[in-house]
Design a protein around this motif. Structure first.
Motif, PDB file in Angstrom:
ATOM      1  N   ALA A 158       0.817  -1.215  -0.188  1.00 11.75           N
ATOM      2  CA  ALA A 158       0.147   0.066   0.161  1.00 11.75           C
ATOM      3  C   ALA A 158       1.008   1.272   0.066  1.00 11.75           C
ATOM      4  O   ALA A 158       0.519   2.177  -0.488  1.00 11.75           O
ATOM      5  CB  ALA A 158      -1.000  -0.088   1.177  1.00 11.75           C
ATOM      6  N   HIS A 159       1.854   1.204   0.785  1.00  9.31           N
ATOM      7  CA  HIS A 159       2.830   2.448   1.043  1.00  9.31           C
ATOM      8  C   HIS A 159       4.205   1.836   1.288  1.00  9.31           C
ATOM      9  O   HIS A 159       4.492   0.552   1.560  1.00  9.31           O
ATOM     10  CB  HIS A 159       2.304   3.372   1.997  1.00  9.31           C
ATOM     11  N   CYS A 194       7.640   7.734   0.372  1.00  5.81           N
ATOM     12  CA  CYS A 194       6.802   6.574  -0.050  1.00  5.81           C
ATOM     13  C   CYS A 194       7.194   6.366  -1.342  1.00  5.81           C
ATOM     14  O   CYS A 194       6.960   7.231  -2.290  1.00  5.81           O
ATOM     15  CB  CYS A 194       5.592   6.886   0.116  1.00  5.81           C
ATOM     16  N   ALA A 196       5.440   3.857  -3.414  1.00  3.08           N
ATOM     17  CA  ALA A 196       4.310   3.460  -3.962  1.00  3.08           C
ATOM     18  C   ALA A 196       3.331   4.420  -4.495  1.00  3.08           C
ATOM     19  O   ALA A 196       2.881   5.371  -3.543  1.00  3.08           O
ATOM     20  CB  ALA A 196       3.375   2.552  -3.005  1.00  3.08           C
ATOM     21  N   CYS A 198       0.691   6.687  -4.630  1.00  2.18           N
ATOM     22  CA  CYS A 198      -0.606   6.614  -3.848  1.00  2.18           C
ATOM     23  C   CYS A 198      -1.239   7.928  -3.727  1.00  2.18           C
ATOM     24  O   CYS A 198      -2.183   8.144  -3.320  1.00  2.18           O
ATOM     25  CB  CYS A 198      -0.302   6.279  -2.573  1.00  2.18           C
ATOM     26  N   MET A 209       2.275  12.509  -2.765  1.00  2.94           N
ATOM     27  CA  MET A 209       3.475  12.024  -2.889  1.00  2.94           C
ATOM     28  C   MET A 209       4.395  13.229  -3.217  1.00  2.94           C
ATOM     29  O   MET A 209       5.861  12.962  -2.826  1.00  2.94           O
ATOM     30  CB  MET A 209       3.440  11.180  -4.306  1.00  2.94           C
ATOM     31  N   MET A 215       3.445  11.935   2.050  1.00  2.00           N
ATOM     32  CA  MET A 215       4.154  10.698   1.720  1.00  2.00           C
ATOM     33  C   MET A 215       5.675  11.032   1.406  1.00  2.00           C
ATOM     34  O   MET A 215       6.215  10.183   0.833  1.00  2.00           O
ATOM     35  CB  MET A 215       3.445  10.207   0.484  1.00  2.00           C
TER      36      MET A 215
HETATM   37 CU    CU Z   1       1.975   6.164   0.056  1.00  2.00          CU
END
Ligand code: CU
Length: 222
Positions: A158-159, A194, A196, A198, A209, A215
């Motif tokens: 997910a992250h 992060c 991913a 997202c 992000m 993020m």
């Molecule tokens: Cu994330």
């Protein structure tokens, strides 16, 4: 006073005395046993969803620091140097996003997103803790706990909590609690991100992000 009453009082006093001794014995035992050779710093990060980013972008996921029972900005994270850090990440986001970076291929042909930079390159994952969003009402709570892993299947991330300057990569499955121990030798300032996608935008790299405290952000080691 009847003899039976006196016996009763003596019995109560004896029980209280034994209990008190037991409690103090246990306290001193636990205290003595829990004194670590090196001090530990506990850091807890919490990922929530449904945070209003702005009117046009709408909701975005975000990392927070759990501090004295409140969620604080993750824009700048403070990590201690040269001691064991006990890092817990509580993720309330129940949806996966494919992370970037070179995945490692598992022996069974499954692609994993590898853990790095933690003690033993391992994280402990407790799944299905986000019972409010993943369990239909009335369903039993299903918690599978304490699995030590070196990677997470790519489509189940997910992250991530990634500090490339420290070679630290912690993939985080949906609706999970992740724990890792780490040591950081020496002071420094690093970038956390992060991996991913997202966030918002066509590739998911805008919004959260690209915004410190959501993020991405800074890690100060001192
Ligand atoms: Cu994330």
């Amino acid at each position: 006073m009847a003899i039976s009453n006196r016996l009763f009082i003596v019995a109560v006093v004896a029980i209280v005395a034994v209990s008190a001794f037991g409690i103090s014995y246990n306290l001193s035992y636990v205290h003595g046993k829990s004194s670590p050779a090196a001090s530990t710093d506990k850091i807890t990060l919490v990922i929530t969803t449904n945070n209003q980013f702005n009117k046009s972008t709408g909701d975005q996921p975000s990392f927070y620091v759990l501090s004295n029972g409140t969620l604080q900005s993750s824009s700048v994270l403070y990590f201690p140097q040269n001691q064991r850090i006990s890092l817990t990440i509580i993720n309330y986001d129940d949806g996966p996003a494919f992370p970037l970076g070179p995945p490692g291929a598992g022996s069974n042909g499954v692609i994993y997103y590898n853990v790095s930079g933690t003690v033993g390159n391992v994280i402990t994952v407790v799944n299905n803790t986000n019972v409010n969003s993943s369990s239909p009402s009335g369903a039993s709570i299903n918690v599978s706990g304490g699995q030590a892993v070196r990677g997470i299947q790519l489509d189940n991330v997910a992250h991530t909590f990634t500090v490339s300057g420290l070679n630290l990569n912690i993939p985080i499955p949906p609706s999970s609690v992740v724990h890792a121990n780490l040591y950081i030798n020496g002071a420094g300032t690093y970038h956390w991100q992060c991996q991913a996608p997202c966030g918002s935008g066509s590739n998911g790299w805008s919004g959260a992000m690209a915004t410190a405290g959501w993020m991405t952000g800074t890690v100060v080691v001192s």
